[in-house]
Enzyme design. Structure first.
Site: not given
Length: 956
Positions: A181, A216, A284
Site C-alpha cells: 500500500h 501487504d 507505514s
C-alpha cells in the site's frame, strides 16, 4: 555489496594460469614461436583487461547518469495547545493554540463528536489519517543524524513521506522491502531518500508482491547504483521470537527521524504478529529492527493505543517467495498438499503472490493452489535425484520405473535385503553374539554383540565458575549438576531405569477405552504413493526426498547408527549421501510391508534382515538434581536412526501433522506452545470448562518412557491405522515398524549392543514419541475411568478419579503424585501445573527456572534476551534479571547499548515484567528534568514525551 559470481572465479583462475604461462615464456625466456599456448594466454589477459575496462566505464556511465538531488521536504506550521479547552456560547468547545515559531494565537473549535476524546482515551492515540497508532505509555526518541539503521530508506512522493522500507538480502540479491500500500499508493512514489539525499524512482522490476492487506508487501529490484548513491546497506531478515525487543523508525523526512521501542508478540498465524512499538503518520512499512536484523514490517494498528500489526517477512520470503526447495528449520513452517487443507478444522486464507501464484495460508501451514506456483515450472523433473535401479546385481543411478505389490519389493538379495540396506548394515559392521543377560527386576537386557560405529566418550562437564558464584544468591542451583557421560554412565543408568518396567496384561476394558478415545481424534489420509495396490519405487523415492529435505529434520542431530560413520550430522549426511539415504528408506518401507511373521524374529534378527537399525543410547546433557546424580540415574536419550525416522515420517507423518495443527480441539497437545500467552490462555479456558464436568487433577508418572507396555503401543498403532485410513500393505508396514520399535537393539557409545528380552518401552528419539506418549497417556486416563484428559507426552491434566494411583499401578505405571488442581474459594479452577509450567488465567510461567538459569550461566553463547524469553513471566525474573545484569560480562547483559543503533536504550519504553510476589514492577531509571524532547515538539497534541522530558508541551 558486491558478491562475485561463478564466472568471476572462472576468469580469475583462467587469468592466473595465463599470467603464469606468459611469465614463463616471456620473462624467463622459454618462449618457443612454434607453441600457440603463450599467444593464447596473452590474448586471454588482453581480453580480460579489455572486458574489465569496459565494465568500469559502463558502471561509471550508469553511476554518472543517476541524478542526486536535495530531498524535498514539507514545511508545516505547528500550533501548540496553550491552555485547557473552554466552552464558548457561540462556537462551543474551543482551545487556544499558538504557533511553535511564534506569532498570533488562534482559537480552535473542537468538533462535538471529538469532545469525549479529550481525556486520556486510547482513541486519541490514533493518527489523524492512516493506519498508524501510538501506544499508551510508550515514548519516542530522537535519532541522531546517521544513527538510524544503514538499511532504512524513506519512500517519497514529492515532499511527502509515504512510508519506509529497507534494503534486505534475499537469495543472492538485494531488494527493497516495502508494504504494497506504500509502493502502490494513491500518491505515486517519486524518490527514495536517505539522510536528506534522494534518488528518483523508476519503473523497477518487482520480484514478488501481494496486494492483500493481510500479506501487504512488495520486493523491488533496485539497481545497485541507486543503493551506492544513497549509501544504503543491506541487512538480513530473521524469524520473530515472542517477547523480542523491537525498534521502529520514522518521521516526516529521512533526516529528522524518531524511534520507538516495544516487544513482539506471536500469534497463531505464521505470517503475522503484533508489537507494542509506537508509530506515527508516514511510518507505514517501518521495519522492526532487533539487535541482529529485521524481524518484520509494520503495516498498521490492531487496537488503537494498545498494539500494532506487522507481517512476518521471514515466513513470506522463505516460504512464499523463495525458489529454494527446502524450508527454514527455525519455526517449523510446513508446506502441505491442497488435499490436506480440507482436513483442517480452521480456515485458510487464500492470497495471490505476484510472480509466484495462489497459496492458502493456515496458522503455520501453507499449500500452493495447483497451477499457481508459476516459478515451479522453471524446475526440471530431472532436478529430482534419480532413484537407483538394479542391473545385473549392481545398483545403477539411472531412470528406474519399478513397482512392487505385496510380494518382496525390488530385487532382494539373500536374507531379504536390498542392495542399499545391505550396504547400510555393512557400515555398522555388527558382530552379533549371545551374551549374558542383565536381570534388572524389570526389563531384562542381553548382551548381543558390538558395532564398529562408535561415539566419542568424554568426561563430565565441570561446574562453571558463574554457577558457583550464583549459588550464594540462588541456593537452588547447588542442588543441580552435570551428569556423567560415556558408556559406563549409559549402562548403569539403563539398568536402573529398566528396573522400573513392570510387564502387565491388557486390561479387560481396553477395547471400550480404545473406541472412546478414537472418536476424539481427527482423521487423515495416507500419502498418495501408498494408496495404490501396487507401490511405485519412483513415487516413494520422491516422497522420501521431500521428507528428508524438509525443515522438520534436525540438521544438527546425529544420524544415529550406523550412518554416523558417513557423517556426524544430518546436514552433512544429506548433503553428501542423500540418494543413498533415500534409497535405504525406499527399500525399508516395502520390506516392512512384506513380512507377515515378524513377531517370530528376535531384535537382532530384525537388524540383520534390514528391517530396522540399532537405537543409540546416550546421556542427555542437562542439569540433573543431585539426588539423581548420587543414584546414577541419568536421563537417557534413545536416538533412533535417521533412516528409521524417515520411515516413521512416511507412515505416520500425515496424522502427526494433522494432530499438531488441531491441538486445540483434541486431547493430545504436541502442537501447543506455552511460551505464547494466548496459547496458554486457550489451554486454561478449556480446562476451566472441563473442570466443571469433573474436578481437574494433576498426575506425575515416574519414568514414563520406561514403563510403557507393549499393549499400549499396539493400541496406538491400531488407532493410527484407523485414523489414517491405511491400506492393507501400509497397515502391515506400520504394525511391523512398531514391532521393531518395541523390540529394539540398543547401542552404547563404545559400540556395545544390548537386546530387549521383552517388548515395550518408549524410545525417546522416535518421530512418534510425542504423539504416541500423548495418546497413551490419554488412554491410561480413559482406562481408570477419568471422564476427560489432556496430555503432552507423559504430562497430563485429567478429571479426578478416586484411587487413581493404585489403578495406574495396575496398568504398570508408578504414579508418585496425584493431587487436585488449585481452585478458588468458589470452586473455580485457579491454576494447574502442566509441562513444567504453572498456568493461570492470562498467565503462564516456567517452574524449572533453576535448570534454565544453571544452563544459561554455563553457556557463554546465550544472552539476557534469550533468558528473558523463557523466564520473563516467572515470579523469580526480577531477582534473576538484577543478578545477571550485575555479572561483569557484556555478552550476557547487553544492557548499555540500543538494540541496533548504539545509543542508550530507553529504560521506560520497555518495562520489566510484573511479579505477583512484588507490590510493583522494578522501577526504571530516574528521569531528568530538561527541555521538552523533540518527540513531544513534533507531536504536541498527543501528550507524548521522551524519557527526559519536562512535560511542558502537549498538555490537553
Amino acid at each position: 555489496m558486491y558478491r562475485p559470481s561463478c564466472l568471476s572465479y572462472v576468469l580469475l583462475v583462467a587469468n592466473m594460469w595465463s599470467f603464469a604461462v606468459c611469465a614463463n615464456a616471456f620473462i624467463y625466456g622459454s618462449y618457443d614461436p612454434s607453441h600457440n599456448i603463450p599467444i593464447v594466454a596473452l590474448m586471454t589477459l588482453c581480453a580480460t583487461g579489455l572486458w574489465l575496462s569496459t565494465s568500469v566505464v559502463s558502471f561509471g556511465i550508469r553511476y554518472v547518469r543517476v541524478r542526486v538531488s536535495p530531498e524535498k521536504t514539507q514545511n508545516r506550521t505547528i500550533y501548540v495547545s496553550s491552555g485547557l479547552p473552554h466552552f464558548d456560547p457561540v462556537y462551543g468547545v474551543v482551545k487556544k493554540c499558538e504557533p511553535m515559531g511564534g506569532g498570533p494565537a488562534i482559537e480552535l473549535q473542537v468538533n462535538p463528536s471529538w469532545i469525549h476524546l479529550l481525556p486520556t482515551s486510547p482513541a486519541i492515540n490514533k493518527v489523524e489519517v492512516g493506519q498508524e497508532s501510538a501506544i499508551l505509555g510508550s515514548t519516542y526518541s530522537v535519532v541522531e543524524t546517521g544513527g538510524e539503521p544503514k538499511s532504512l530508506v524513506a519512500v517519497k512522493s514529492g515532499d511527502s513521506t509515504l512510508g519506509f522500507g529497507a534494503r534486505v538480502y534475499h537469495e543472492g540479491m538485494d531488494v527493497l522491502m516495502v508494504p504494497h500500500h506504500v509502493w502502490y499508493n494513491d500518491k505515486p512514489h517519486t524518490a527514495l531518500a536517505k539522510n536528506g539525499r534522494s534518488v528518483d524512482t523508476e519503473d523497477w522490476e518487482v520480484e514478488a508482491a501481494c496486494a492483500d492487506p493481510r500479506i501487504d508487501f512488495v520486493l523491488v529490484k533496485v539497481p545497485t547504483a541507486v543503493w551506492a548513491k544513497l549509501a544504503v546497506r543491506s541487512t538480513k531478515v530473521l524469524a520473530p521470537v515472542h517477547g523480542t525487543a523491537v525498534q521502529t523508525f520514522g518521521g516526516q523526512d529521512s533526516k529528522q527521524l524518531f524511534s520507538g521501542l516495544g516487544k513482539a508478540k506471536a500469534l497463531d498465524n505464521a505470517w503475522e504478529f503484533t508489537h507494542t512499538a509506537p508509530t506515527a503518520k508516514g511510518w507505514s512499512g517501518t521495519p522492526l529492527y532487533t539487535r541482529d536484523g529485521i524481524v518484520g514490517m509494520h503495516t498498521g494498528y490492531v487496537d488503537i493505543g494498545t498494539s500494532n500489526r506487522a507481517i512476518n517477512m521471514h515466513f513470506i520470503m522463505s516460504c512464499l517467495v523463495s525458489k529454494m526447495e527446502t524450508l527454514p528449520p527455525e519455526l517449523g513452517y510446513r508446506e502441505i498438499s491442497l488435499e490436506d487443507v480440507g482436513l483442517r478444522s480452521f480456515e485458510f486464507l487464500e492470497v495471490e503472490i505476484e510472480n509466484r501464484g495462489k497459496v492458502k495460508l493456515g496458522k503455520r501451514e501453507f499449500a500452493w493452489v495447483p497451477k499457481g506456483k508459476a516459478w515451479a515450472d522453471m524446475l526440471d523433473d530431472d532436478d529430482l535425484p534419480l532413484p537407483p535401479k538394479m542391473v545385473n546385481g549392481n545398483l545403477v543411478w539411472a531412470d528406474a520405473q519399478e513397482s512392487f505389490d505385496g510380494a518382496l519389493p525390488l530385487n532382494l538379495l539373500a536374507g531379504g535385503r536390498t542392495q542399499c540396506l545391505a550396504a547400510q548394515i555393512e557400515l555398522g559392521d555388527y558382530k552379533f553374539s549371545c551374551g549374558p543377560t542383565h536381570e534388572t527386576g524389570g526389563m531384562p537386557f542381553r548382551n548381543c554383540g558390538s558395532s564398529t560405529c562408535k561415539f566419542r566418550e568424554v568426561s563430565r562437564k565441570p561446574v562453571a565458575d558463574a554457577v558457583t558464584a550464583a549459588t550464594k544468591v540462588f541456593p537452588e542451583l547447588s542442588e543441580l549438576g552435570w551428569p556423567e557421560r560415556g558408556s559406563g554412565a549409559e549402562i548403569g543408568s539403563l539398568l536402573l531405569q529398566a528396573g522400573k518396567f513392570v510387564p502387565t496384561k491388557a486390561p479387560s476394558n481396553l477395547e471400550q477405552a480404545y473406541n472412546n478415545l478414537l472418536s476424539r481424534y481427527p482423521r487423515s489420509k495416507p500419502l498418495a504413493c501408498f494408496r495404490q495396490g501396487t507401490w511405485s519405487f519412483d513415487a516413494i523415492f520422491e516422497q522420501v526426498v521431500s521428507k528428508a529435505t524438509s525443515a522438520e529434520i534436525n540438521q544438527k542431530a546425529s544420524p544415529g547408527v550406523p550412518l554416523s560413520r558417513l557423517a556426524t550430522t544430518n546436514k552433512d549426511l544429506m548433503a553428501q549421501h542423500m540418494q543413498f539415504v533415500a534409497a535405504c528408506v525406499t527399500g525399508r518401507v516395502p520390506l516392512l510391508a512384506s513380512f507377515e511373521d515378524i513377531h517370530a524374529l528376535s531384535p537382532t534378527e530384525m537388524v540383520e534382515m534390514g528391517l530396522c537399525d540399532p537405537v543409540r543410547l546416550f546421556v542427555k546433557q542437562e542439569p540433573h538434581p543431585s539426588r539423581k546424580l548420587k543414584e546414577g540415574r541419568y536421563r537417557l536419550i534413545s536416538s533412533v536412526s535417521i533412516v528409521d525416522q524417515l520411515v516413521e515420517r512416511m507412515l505416520f507423518g500425515a496424522q502427526n501433522e494433522l494432530e499438531i495443527a488441531e491441538w486445540q480441539s483434541i486431547p493430545s497437545k504436541p502442537g501447543m506452545g506455552l511460551s505464547v500467552i494466548h496459547q496458554a490462555d486457550a489451554i486454561f479456558r478449556d480446562l476451566r470448562v472441563k473442570h466443571t464436568v469433573c474436578p481437574a487433577a494433576e498426575a506425575d508418572i515416574s519414568g514414563f518412557d520406561w514403563s510403557v507396555q507393549d499393549w499400549e503401543l499396539w493400541a496406538d498403532v491400531e488407532m493410527r491405522i484407523v485414523l489414517g485410513s491405511f491400506p492393507p500393505m501400509m497397515a502391515r508396514a506400520a504394525r511391523n515398524r512398531f514391532s521393531c520399535f518395541m523390540n529394539s537393539v540398543l547401542q552404547l557409545s563404545n559400540g556395545q549392543l544390548l537386546q530387549q528380552e521383552l517388548p515395550g518401552i518408549m524410545k525417546s528419539g522416535s518421530y512418534c514419541t510425542s504423539s504416541t506418549n500423548s495418546r497413551i497417556r490419554c488412554l491410561m486416563a480413559e482406562l481408570i475411568g477419568s471422564p476427560w484428559c489432556i496430555a503432552m507426552g507423559d504430562d497430563s491434566v485429567e478429571g479426578f478419579v478416586e484411587g487413581a494411583r493404585e489403578k495406574y499401578a495396575g496398568l504398570g505405571h508408578l504414579c508418585k503424585d496425584y493431587k487436585p488442581c488449585a481452585t478458588t474459594p468458589t470452586g473455580q479452577l485457579y491454576a494447574v501445573e502442566f509441562c513444567s509450567h504453572v498456568i493461570k488465567r492470562n498467565k503462564a510461567f516456567l517452574t524449572s527456572w533453576p535448570k534454565t538459569l544453571y544452563r544459561f550461566l554455563s553457556t557463554p553463547r546465550e544472552t539476557l534476551e534469550d533468558l528473558e524469553r523463557e523466564l520473563a513471566s516467572s515470579p523469580m525474573w526480577h531477582k534473576i534479571q538484577s543478578y545477571v545484569r550485575s555479572i561483569p560480562s557484556p555478552d550476557k547483559t547487553a544492557r548499555d547499548k540500543s538494540i541496533c543503533n548504539g545509543y542508550p536504550l530507553d529504560q521506560e519504553a520497555i518495562s520489566t515484567s510484573y511479579s505477583e510476589y512484588s507490590s510493583k514492577s522494578a522501577s526504571a531509571e530516574a528521569t531528568r528534568e530538561a527541555a521538552c524532547c523533540a518527540g513531544a515538539q513534533a507531536y504536541p497534541s498527543w501528550g507524548i514525551h521522551g524519557p527526559y522530558c519536562s512535560g511542558d508541551h502537549g498538555e490537553a
